[in-house]
Structure formats: structure tokens, C-alpha cells
Enzyme design. Structure first.
Site, PDB file in Angstrom:
ATOM      1  N   THR A 111       0.851  -1.188   0.000  1.00  0.00           N
ATOM      2  CA  THR A 111       0.000   0.000   0.000  1.00  0.00           C
ATOM      3  C   THR A 111       0.889   1.242   0.000  1.00  0.00           C
ATOM      4  OG1 THR A 111      -1.707  -1.190   1.226  1.00  0.00           O
ATOM      5  CG2 THR A 111      -1.859   1.216   1.183  1.00  0.00           C
ATOM      6  N   LYS A 187      -7.288   1.301  -2.869  1.00  0.00           N
ATOM      7  CA  LYS A 187      -6.886   0.713  -1.584  1.00  0.00           C
ATOM      8  C   LYS A 187      -6.851   1.771  -0.479  1.00  0.00           C
ATOM      9  CE  LYS A 187      -5.366  -2.163   1.482  1.00  0.00           C
ATOM     10  NZ  LYS A 187      -4.028  -2.765   1.499  1.00  0.00           N
ATOM     11  N   LYS A 255       0.228   4.351   8.643  1.00  0.00           N
ATOM     12  CA  LYS A 255       0.814   4.786   7.376  1.00  0.00           C
ATOM     13  C   LYS A 255      -0.252   4.929   6.295  1.00  0.00           C
ATOM     14  CE  LYS A 255       2.172   1.703   4.822  1.00  0.00           C
ATOM     15  NZ  LYS A 255       1.885   0.933   3.574  1.00  0.00           N
TER      16      LYS A 255
END
Length: 316
Positions: A111, A187, A255
Site C-alpha cells: 500500500t 486501496k 501509514k
């Protein structure tokens, strides 16, 4: 029966190892690379071959699945001293009919920001290596049994050519577009919502605890009612057991939510709920819980949540 497709996995942490083990069990020739000796040992124990460098793996594999933590690590495994682009199989001419070439296809499952995904794709294309922007979702258990979700962006001819292995990796495969970066966007939108749902669910359970409600009963009610979400049921079940062993470390979703909030700012849209969730995640990291499961956000919201459980147990 063994598949002729050779698959390399770079990054065999929880998700990468689960994916590699799944494919190995389905008859694929699989080899792995990781900088951590413990990860390599775990792969070897599962019967998966190992390589000494990303370059060596790229010289062997038809498909390279990259499942490292962040863009910095992707940079290193692709373009570092012994990176994927140093392999001897680069091919500046990719067949226009089926997207094939001599070099392995690189599937980026980490990601990262859509800007980074696009840049990696352009740089790989410049040396004849095709890229699939392919974020994943579902956790290690679903990765291990092939029921995770896969979000794909890239050349549709390549997706079609790899249809078999993609469907062996994931029971839910979504083709987003042919634009590298659109998978990453999808995502990050999903993970921002996951972070909001997780922090909201932890807040609700902590509130019930402070009101004197039975926590397990409240959890059961929410799971059967309109406040339910998959991540609430999954993570808060762990919190109720005082189980913060990392399946998904807190710093990972921190994150991801941070990247999503930054992406939203770049699109000139305010995401106050995403920003609020991010602050809770950052406080969780600041409390020294970075490597615990992300269910640990409830410790930030209610530091007494598990202490109360310990007191109850001591009186039994």
C-alpha cells in the site's frame, strides 16, 4: 499438478508468506526473498525456495509479487544495488498482442501512494518490465486460503494472461482500470474507511465499558446490529481477549490512513473523520504500540480497558 508459472515473492512477512504458502500449496513453483533472516527461515520451513537478492529472483521468476512495507522498501528492491532492474531479462519490446515479454511482470501489492505507484510503473516500463498496481486486502488468514481481495490496475492483456494465478491468490479480483495508480487510490480509500471504522468501533466499546456494560455482550450486540463492521468484529474480538499479537501492526494502518488523508488533500477534499482517526493512530504509535496489532488503538482511547479485565480475572 505443478503450474508452469514461476512466482517470486519479495517480502515474506505475514501477508507475503501467506500468499507464497497458498500458491506453493496449489502447485506453483515459488521462491522468496526478504531482508529478515526470520522471514526467510519461515519461508524455507514452509517448503518455499529462497533467493539471495531481488535480482536473482527476477532472473528466475515469471511473476514477481512485491509485498514490502512502504515505497522506500519498494525503491530498494526494484532499483537498489542488487534490485529487480539489474536482472538479465529486461526486454524493451513487450508484445503488443498479449503484453508478454522476457522479463518478469512485477506486481506491486504494497500500500503506497498512487503517485509512487505510477512512478514505479513508468521506471520499470523504461527498462522493459511490465507492472501491475495490485493492492491487497483481507489479512493473512484470507491470503493463506486464497480468499483475499485484489485490486488491479494495469495493462488488461497482462491481467488476462495471469488470470489463473490472480484467481488462485484472491477470491475477489477487481479490475479497476489500465492506469497504474488507480489500484493504490482504491486501496487507500478503503483503508481510510477501515481506519475510521476501527477507531469508531474501539471508541464505542470503550464507552460501553465506562458505562458499566458487559463488554462481551455489547460486542455481540454490535456485531448483530447496525453498528457492525468487519474490522470491528475482527479487531475488537482480539481486544476483548487482551490479545495484541500483531496480525496487522499498528504502524501499517497508521501509514495507510496518513497516505489517504494526504491523497484527499491533494484532491482538495476534506476528510475530517479520516484526520481524526489518523490522530488516534499517531497517538497509539507515540505510546509505544507501533508493533502491536492495530486493535491496540483501544488502549489509546481507554487505557483502563484491559486493566479492568485483569482485575476481573484476578477476582475469579
Amino acid at each position: 499438478m505443478q503450474s508452469p508459472l514461476k512466482v517470486g515473492v519479495i517480502g515474506v512477512g505475514a501477508m507475503g508468506l501467506a500468499m507464497a504458502t497458498n500458491l506453493h500449496g496449489k502447485g506453483y513453483a515459488v521462491q522468496a526473498r526478504d531482508v529478515a533472516d526470520t522471514a526467510i527461515d519461515a519461508a524455507a520451513a514452509a517448503g518455499i525456495g529462497t533467493c539471495k537478492s531481488p535480482r536473482e529472483l527476477a532472473d528466475w521468476a515469471d511473476l514477481l509479487i512485491v509485498v514490502v512495507v512502504n515505497a522506500k522498501q519498494i525503491e530498494e528492491v526494484l532499483f537498489g544495488v542488487d534490485g529487480v532492474v539489474k536482472c538479465s531479462r529486461g526486454d524493451s519490446h513487450i508484445d503488443r498482442d498479449n503484453g508478454s515479454g522476457n522479463a518478469p511482470v512485477v506486481m506491486l501489492c504494497s500500500t503506497v501512494s498512487p503517485i509512487d505507484s505510477a512512478q514505479f510503473g513508468h521506471r520499470l516500463a523504461a527498462v522493459g518490465i511490465a507492472t501491475l498496481d495490485a493492492p491487497i486486502s483481507g489479512g493473512p488468514v484470507r491470503a493463506a486460503n486464497g480468499t483475499m481481495t485484489l485490486m488491479l490496475a494495469g495493462d488488461q492483456r497482462i491481467v488476462k494472461r495471469l488470470d489463473g494465478v490472480l484467481n488462485d491468490l484472491a477470491s475477489k479480483v477487481f479490475f479497476i482500470s489500465e492506469t497504474i495508480g488507480d489500484g493504490a487510490k482504491t486501496k487507500l480509500v478503503n483503508n481510510m474507511l477501515a481506519g475510521i471504522n476501527l477507531t469508531a468501533g474501539a471508541e464505542a466499546l470503550a464507552l460501553g465499558h465506562r458505562l458499566g456494560l458487559d463488554r462481551q455482550q455489547l460486542f455481540d450486540v454490535i456485531c448483530a446490529s447496525s453498528g457492525a463492521s468487519w474490522i470491528f468484529e475482527d479487531r475488537m474480538a482480539r481486544a476483548l481477549r487482551d490479545d495484541y499479537a500483531p496480525r496487522a501492526q499498528a504502524h501499517i494502518l497508521t501509514k495507510d490512513v496518513g497516505l489517504a488523508v494526504d491523497m484527499a488533500a491533494g484532491a482538495s477534499i476534506e476528510t475530517p473523520l479520516g484526520a481524526a482517526a489518523l490522530q488516534i493512530f499517531k497517538a497509539t504509535i507515540a505510546a509505544g504500540l507501533s508493533d502491536e496489532d492495530d486493535a491496540a488503538v483501544i488502549k489509546t482511547i481507554d487505557p483502563h480497558f484491559n486493566r479492568a479485565k485483569q482485575r476481573e480475572t484476578s477476582h475469579d
